[in-house]
Design a protein around this motif. Structure first.
Motif, PDB file in Angstrom:
ATOM      1  N   PRO A  64      21.451 -29.348 -22.701  1.00 36.23           N
ATOM      2  CA  PRO A  64      20.086 -29.750 -22.355  1.00 36.23           C
ATOM      3  C   PRO A  64      20.036 -30.584 -21.067  1.00 36.23           C
ATOM      4  CG  PRO A  64      20.417 -29.991 -24.709  1.00 36.23           C
ATOM      5  CD  PRO A  64      21.766 -29.657 -24.103  1.00 36.23           C
ATOM      6  N   GLN A  65      21.064 -31.384 -20.788  1.00 30.73           N
ATOM      7  CA  GLN A  65      21.080 -32.197 -19.571  1.00 30.73           C
ATOM      8  C   GLN A  65      21.063 -31.315 -18.318  1.00 30.73           C
ATOM      9  OE1 GLN A  65      23.257 -32.615 -22.175  1.00 30.73           O
ATOM     10  NE2 GLN A  65      22.353 -34.466 -23.017  1.00 30.73           N
ATOM     11  N   ASP A  66      21.705 -30.145 -18.393  1.00 31.12           N
ATOM     12  CA  ASP A  66      21.707 -29.223 -17.259  1.00 31.12           C
ATOM     13  C   ASP A  66      20.299 -28.692 -16.967  1.00 31.12           C
ATOM     14  OD1 ASP A  66      24.548 -29.252 -16.814  1.00 31.12           O
ATOM     15  OD2 ASP A  66      24.794 -27.874 -18.504  1.00 31.12           O
ATOM     16  N   PHE A  67      19.411 -28.793 -17.946  1.00 32.01           N
ATOM     17  CA  PHE A  67      18.065 -28.226 -17.834  1.00 32.01           C
ATOM     18  C   PHE A  67      16.978 -29.301 -17.759  1.00 32.01           C
ATOM     19  CE2 PHE A  67      20.698 -24.840 -19.206  1.00 32.01           C
ATOM     20  CZ  PHE A  67      20.150 -23.700 -18.642  1.00 32.01           C
ATOM     21  N   ALA A  68      17.347 -30.512 -17.362  1.00 31.39           N
ATOM     22  CA  ALA A  68      16.377 -31.612 -17.284  1.00 31.39           C
ATOM     23  C   ALA A  68      15.191 -31.253 -16.399  1.00 31.39           C
ATOM     24  CB  ALA A  68      17.060 -32.883 -16.792  1.00 31.39           C
ATOM     25  N   ARG A  69      15.461 -30.629 -15.254  1.00 34.98           N
ATOM     26  CA  ARG A  69      14.370 -30.273 -14.331  1.00 34.98           C
ATOM     27  C   ARG A  69      13.476 -29.196 -14.952  1.00 34.98           C
ATOM     28  NH1 ARG A  69      14.209 -30.962  -8.396  1.00 34.98           N
ATOM     29  NH2 ARG A  69      16.346 -31.648  -8.588  1.00 34.98           N
ATOM     30  N   VAL A  70      14.067 -28.262 -15.685  1.00 34.25           N
ATOM     31  CA  VAL A  70      13.292 -27.224 -16.378  1.00 34.25           C
ATOM     32  C   VAL A  70      12.387 -27.887 -17.422  1.00 34.25           C
ATOM     33  CG1 VAL A  70      13.441 -25.230 -17.920  1.00 34.25           C
ATOM     34  CG2 VAL A  70      15.057 -25.449 -16.019  1.00 34.25           C
ATOM     35  N   LEU A  71      12.962 -28.768 -18.213  1.00 37.71           N
ATOM     36  CA  LEU A  71      12.195 -29.429 -19.272  1.00 37.71           C
ATOM     37  C   LEU A  71      11.075 -30.284 -18.689  1.00 37.71           C
ATOM     38  CD1 LEU A  71      15.181 -30.302 -21.593  1.00 37.71           C
ATOM     39  CD2 LEU A  71      13.423 -28.557 -21.996  1.00 37.71           C
ATOM     40  N   ALA A  72      11.280 -30.855 -17.513  1.00 37.34           N
ATOM     41  CA  ALA A  72      10.246 -31.662 -16.858  1.00 37.34           C
ATOM     42  C   ALA A  72       9.037 -30.817 -16.453  1.00 37.34           C
ATOM     43  CB  ALA A  72      10.818 -32.374 -15.638  1.00 37.34           C
ATOM     44  N   GLU A  73       9.254 -29.513 -16.255  1.00 34.31           N
ATOM     45  CA  GLU A  73       8.158 -28.611 -15.866  1.00 34.31           C
ATOM     46  C   GLU A  73       7.747 -27.689 -17.004  1.00 34.31           C
ATOM     47  OE1 GLU A  73       8.401 -26.676 -12.046  1.00 34.31           O
ATOM     48  OE2 GLU A  73       9.814 -28.185 -11.306  1.00 34.31           O
ATOM     49  N   ALA A  74       8.095 -28.059 -18.229  1.00 33.23           N
ATOM     50  CA  ALA A  74       7.888 -27.190 -19.393  1.00 33.23           C
ATOM     51  C   ALA A  74       6.448 -26.703 -19.554  1.00 33.23           C
ATOM     52  CB  ALA A  74       8.350 -27.901 -20.668  1.00 33.23           C
ATOM     53  N   SER A  75       5.474 -27.525 -19.195  1.00 34.01           N
ATOM     54  CA  SER A  75       4.074 -27.129 -19.388  1.00 34.01           C
ATOM     55  C   SER A  75       3.681 -25.939 -18.523  1.00 34.01           C
ATOM     56  CB  SER A  75       3.144 -28.309 -19.099  1.00 34.01           C
ATOM     57  OG  SER A  75       3.231 -28.679 -17.736  1.00 34.01           O
ATOM     58  N   GLU A  76       4.468 -25.642 -17.498  1.00 32.17           N
ATOM     59  CA  GLU A  76       4.155 -24.524 -16.601  1.00 32.17           C
ATOM     60  C   GLU A  76       5.078 -23.321 -16.804  1.00 32.17           C
ATOM     61  OE1 GLU A  76       3.349 -25.700 -12.482  1.00 32.17           O
ATOM     62  OE2 GLU A  76       3.682 -27.768 -13.167  1.00 32.17           O
ATOM     63  N   ILE A  77       5.953 -23.403 -17.815  1.00 35.68           N
ATOM     64  CA  ILE A  77       6.935 -22.339 -18.036  1.00 35.68           C
ATOM     65  C   ILE A  77       6.783 -21.779 -19.446  1.00 35.68           C
ATOM     66  CG2 ILE A  77       9.409 -21.796 -18.174  1.00 35.68           C
ATOM     67  CD1 ILE A  77       9.881 -24.232 -16.296  1.00 35.68           C
ATOM     68  N   GLU A  78       6.636 -20.461 -19.540  1.00 37.25           N
ATOM     69  CA  GLU A  78       6.625 -19.803 -20.845  1.00 37.25           C
ATOM     70  C   GLU A  78       7.972 -19.157 -21.140  1.00 37.25           C
ATOM     71  OE1 GLU A  78       3.416 -17.002 -20.993  1.00 37.25           O
ATOM     72  OE2 GLU A  78       1.907 -18.546 -20.634  1.00 37.25           O
ATOM     73  N   VAL A  79       8.559 -18.538 -20.116  1.00 45.53           N
ATOM     74  CA  VAL A  79       9.807 -17.802 -20.280  1.00 45.53           C
ATOM     75  C   VAL A  79      10.840 -18.335 -19.301  1.00 45.53           C
ATOM     76  CG1 VAL A  79      10.911 -15.528 -20.096  1.00 45.53           C
ATOM     77  CG2 VAL A  79       8.583 -15.707 -20.988  1.00 45.53           C
ATOM     78  N   LEU A  80      12.028 -18.643 -19.821  1.00 45.86           N
ATOM     79  CA  LEU A  80      13.155 -19.054 -18.988  1.00 45.86           C
ATOM     80  C   LEU A  80      14.239 -17.999 -19.106  1.00 45.86           C
ATOM     81  CD1 LEU A  80      14.756 -21.125 -17.265  1.00 45.86           C
ATOM     82  CD2 LEU A  80      15.593 -22.055 -19.447  1.00 45.86           C
ATOM     83  N   LEU A  81      14.566 -17.382 -17.983  1.00 45.62           N
ATOM     84  CA  LEU A  81      15.665 -16.418 -17.939  1.00 45.62           C
ATOM     85  C   LEU A  81      16.924 -17.176 -17.542  1.00 45.62           C
ATOM     86  CD1 LEU A  81      13.672 -13.751 -15.943  1.00 45.62           C
ATOM     87  CD2 LEU A  81      14.007 -13.833 -18.420  1.00 45.62           C
ATOM     88  N   VAL A  82      17.971 -17.047 -18.337  1.00 46.46           N
ATOM     89  CA  VAL A  82      19.222 -17.752 -18.067  1.00 46.46           C
ATOM     90  C   VAL A  82      20.273 -16.714 -17.684  1.00 46.46           C
ATOM     91  CG1 VAL A  82      20.978 -19.332 -18.932  1.00 46.46           C
ATOM     92  CG2 VAL A  82      18.601 -19.562 -19.701  1.00 46.46           C
ATOM     93  N   GLY A  83      20.575 -16.657 -16.387  1.00 44.18           N
ATOM     94  CA  GLY A  83      21.602 -15.752 -15.884  1.00 44.18           C
ATOM     95  C   GLY A  83      22.948 -16.440 -16.013  1.00 44.18           C
ATOM     96  N   SER A  84      23.776 -15.961 -16.932  1.00 42.30           N
ATOM     97  CA  SER A  84      25.016 -16.658 -17.282  1.00 42.30           C
ATOM     98  C   SER A  84      26.250 -16.120 -16.573  1.00 42.30           C
ATOM     99  CB  SER A  84      25.213 -16.624 -18.803  1.00 42.30           C
ATOM    100  OG  SER A  84      25.239 -15.285 -19.268  1.00 42.30           O
ATOM    101  N   GLY A  85      26.070 -15.540 -15.406  1.00 43.61           N
ATOM    102  CA  GLY A  85      27.212 -14.995 -14.667  1.00 43.61           C
ATOM    103  C   GLY A  85      27.333 -13.500 -14.899  1.00 43.61           C
ATOM    104  N   THR A  86      28.557 -13.000 -14.913  1.00 43.43           N
ATOM    105  CA  THR A  86      28.752 -11.552 -15.069  1.00 43.43           C
ATOM    106  C   THR A  86      28.593 -11.096 -16.507  1.00 43.43           C
ATOM    107  OG1 THR A  86      31.136 -11.910 -15.225  1.00 43.43           O
ATOM    108  CG2 THR A  86      30.259 -11.340 -13.060  1.00 43.43           C
TER     109      THR A  86
END
Length: 129
Positions: free
Chosen positions: A57-79
């Motif tokens: 969750p710490q890696d996503f602090a900036r995402v969580l700070a903008e949560a009200s504007e995000i419905e879907v988060l795509l997580v590209g985990s490399g190959t």
């Protein structure tokens, strides 16, 4: 007195499709960035998760700070597709963000489509070689 080189946090203040990925970075908005990215409603940011193989969750602090504007988060985990840990899934669910882990290539393609549809999408993209 010379100020020397000033290194600033990588940030593009807008939304833009990702034009290319690979070789350890990404191209977007006629620019290139070496390393991983967060593509958020407030802009595109350089991103350095503590351990790309074990996102927290710490890696996503900036995402969580903008949560009200995000419905879907795509997580590209490399190959490879890597499932998200239970603590990260719980933090995103509590913020009402639907997280979808996939390979970085699939995340880039899906992000571009959803962005073109003007959806409330964000992406966390781990760079691939």
């Amino acid at each position: 007195m010379s100020a020397g080189v000033v290194i600033r946090e990588a940030h593009f203040p807008g939304r833009a499709p990702v034009e290319a990925y690979g070789n350890g970075g990404f191209r977007f908005a006629d620019m290139s960035h070496r390393g991983s990215l967060l593509c958020l409603p407030s802009g595109i940011y350089g991103w350095e998760p503590a351990d790309p193989l074990k996102l927290t969750p710490q890696d996503f602090a900036r995402v969580l700070a903008e949560a009200s504007e995000i419905e879907v988060l795509l997580v590209g985990s490399g190959t490879d597709l890597r499932p998200l840990g239970a603590d990260l899934r719980a933090a995103l669910k509590q913020a009402h963000i639907s997280a979808d882990p996939m390979s970085t290539g699939a995340a880039v393609r899906t992000y571009n489509v959803l962005l073109a549809e003007d959806r409330a999408v964000a992406a966390a993209l781990i760079a691939v070689d």
